[in-house]
Design a protein around this motif. Sequence first.
Motif, PDB file in Angstrom:
ATOM      1  N   LYS A  97       9.463   7.622   5.842  1.00 47.80           N
ATOM      2  CA  LYS A  97       9.496   8.442   7.062  1.00 47.80           C
ATOM      3  C   LYS A  97      10.391   7.826   8.128  1.00 47.80           C
ATOM      4  O   LYS A  97      11.121   8.526   8.828  1.00 47.80           O
ATOM      5  CB  LYS A  97       8.078   8.618   7.607  1.00 47.80           C
ATOM      6  N   SER A 104       0.821  -1.198   0.000  1.00 44.61           N
ATOM      7  CA  SER A 104       0.000   0.000   0.000  1.00 44.61           C
ATOM      8  C   SER A 104       0.861   1.257   0.000  1.00 44.61           C
ATOM      9  O   SER A 104       2.011   1.249   0.420  1.00 44.61           O
ATOM     10  CB  SER A 104      -0.909   0.006   1.235  1.00 44.61           C
ATOM     11  N   ASN A 105       0.242   2.357  -0.464  1.00 44.23           N
ATOM     12  CA  ASN A 105       0.953   3.633  -0.461  1.00 44.23           C
ATOM     13  C   ASN A 105       1.300   4.071   0.953  1.00 44.23           C
ATOM     14  O   ASN A 105       2.352   4.663   1.189  1.00 44.23           O
ATOM     15  CB  ASN A 105       0.099   4.704  -1.153  1.00 44.23           C
ATOM     16  N   ASP A 106       0.414   3.819   1.911  1.00 42.77           N
ATOM     17  CA  ASP A 106       0.676   4.185   3.300  1.00 42.77           C
ATOM     18  C   ASP A 106       1.921   3.473   3.820  1.00 42.77           C
ATOM     19  O   ASP A 106       2.720   4.056   4.557  1.00 42.77           O
ATOM     20  CB  ASP A 106      -0.526   3.825   4.179  1.00 42.77           C
ATOM     21  N   LYS A 107       2.076   2.216   3.437  1.00 45.03           N
ATOM     22  CA  LYS A 107       3.245   1.441   3.871  1.00 45.03           C
ATOM     23  C   LYS A 107       4.515   2.033   3.289  1.00 45.03           C
ATOM     24  O   LYS A 107       5.540   2.153   3.982  1.00 45.03           O
ATOM     25  CB  LYS A 107       3.090  -0.017   3.412  1.00 45.03           C
ATOM     26  N   LEU A 122       5.028   5.168   2.377  1.00 46.56           N
ATOM     27  CA  LEU A 122       5.309   6.432   3.056  1.00 46.56           C
ATOM     28  C   LEU A 122       5.910   6.189   4.432  1.00 46.56           C
ATOM     29  O   LEU A 122       6.800   6.918   4.867  1.00 46.56           O
ATOM     30  CB  LEU A 122       4.031   7.251   3.173  1.00 46.56           C
ATOM     31  N   THR A 123       5.426   5.169   5.123  1.00 44.27           N
ATOM     32  CA  THR A 123       5.964   4.828   6.447  1.00 44.27           C
ATOM     33  C   THR A 123       7.428   4.415   6.343  1.00 44.27           C
ATOM     34  O   THR A 123       8.252   4.804   7.174  1.00 44.27           O
ATOM     35  CB  THR A 123       5.146   3.678   7.079  1.00 44.27           C
TER      36      THR A 123
END
Length: 270
Positions: free
Chosen positions: A11, A2-5, A7-8
């Motif tokens: 970061k 996923s995109n959230d993964k 980005l994490t």
Amino acid sequence: MSNDKILTIIKEKNKNEIINMLKTDGKIKTLSFFAEVLDKRAYFTLDNEGTIKRKKLNYIIPIFAFSDDFNYLADSIINFSDLKEREKISDISRLSNIEISKLKEKLMKTLANGNLDFSKKYGKELFLRDREEFYKTVLEFSLLGDMKSLKPLLILSFKKLFENTEYEENVFFLLISYLTKYRDNFYFYENYEKDDNIVEVKNLRESIILNKNLLESMEGLEVLSTLKALEMYDFKNFDKFLSKVNDEIRMLKSLTVLDETAKKLSAAFL
């Protein structure tokens, strides 16, 4: 993933996760996963006071083309990613009803006009139908502008990365985005004057190799990658392109020391 993964991972600078992706999915798929944070929204800006700012080439494609060191590749993804510049990459539609000659013409025009919406479509269609014609077209476009763009370096790196490899949309977008968004300076090409004493490619390359200061400079990398591009295809305007390179070298007033990343890339073009 996923995109959230993704980005994490950036970061948290989770290098181990990226290395695992490289081992499992390979270089191109991993690069594709992070493509949305490896581009810039613009490479040329002008404020209301007339101040021009240019953003430099992101070396991520050249790095992936010339290195198989997963530690270095993972570090490069982390270092070159910019969450503030994140831009969603949408699917690029096909233009299968347009003939090759027209695709080449349209691609050249839309690259020059900075029209990303269409350059990515014409570029994708040409690449999928005839890779060599695609590479020749974009290299010819890159040779029109000044060497500081490093567009030949990017194209040749992309070509090497995709040897015997299927098309990957997100990575292709990174290439077309830079070629389109980075505004070129056509001054040297437009003001070409025939020179019967022009230095040939082989001799020019040898002179650069013998000039230690130039060889170890950013300008040296610009020249070497441009000469490599000139040797790739039988360009109609070869003499004009070579004359432009000679003029740009003669106009050099100062040299920029290579950073560590550029130094590694320079060796690939000797």
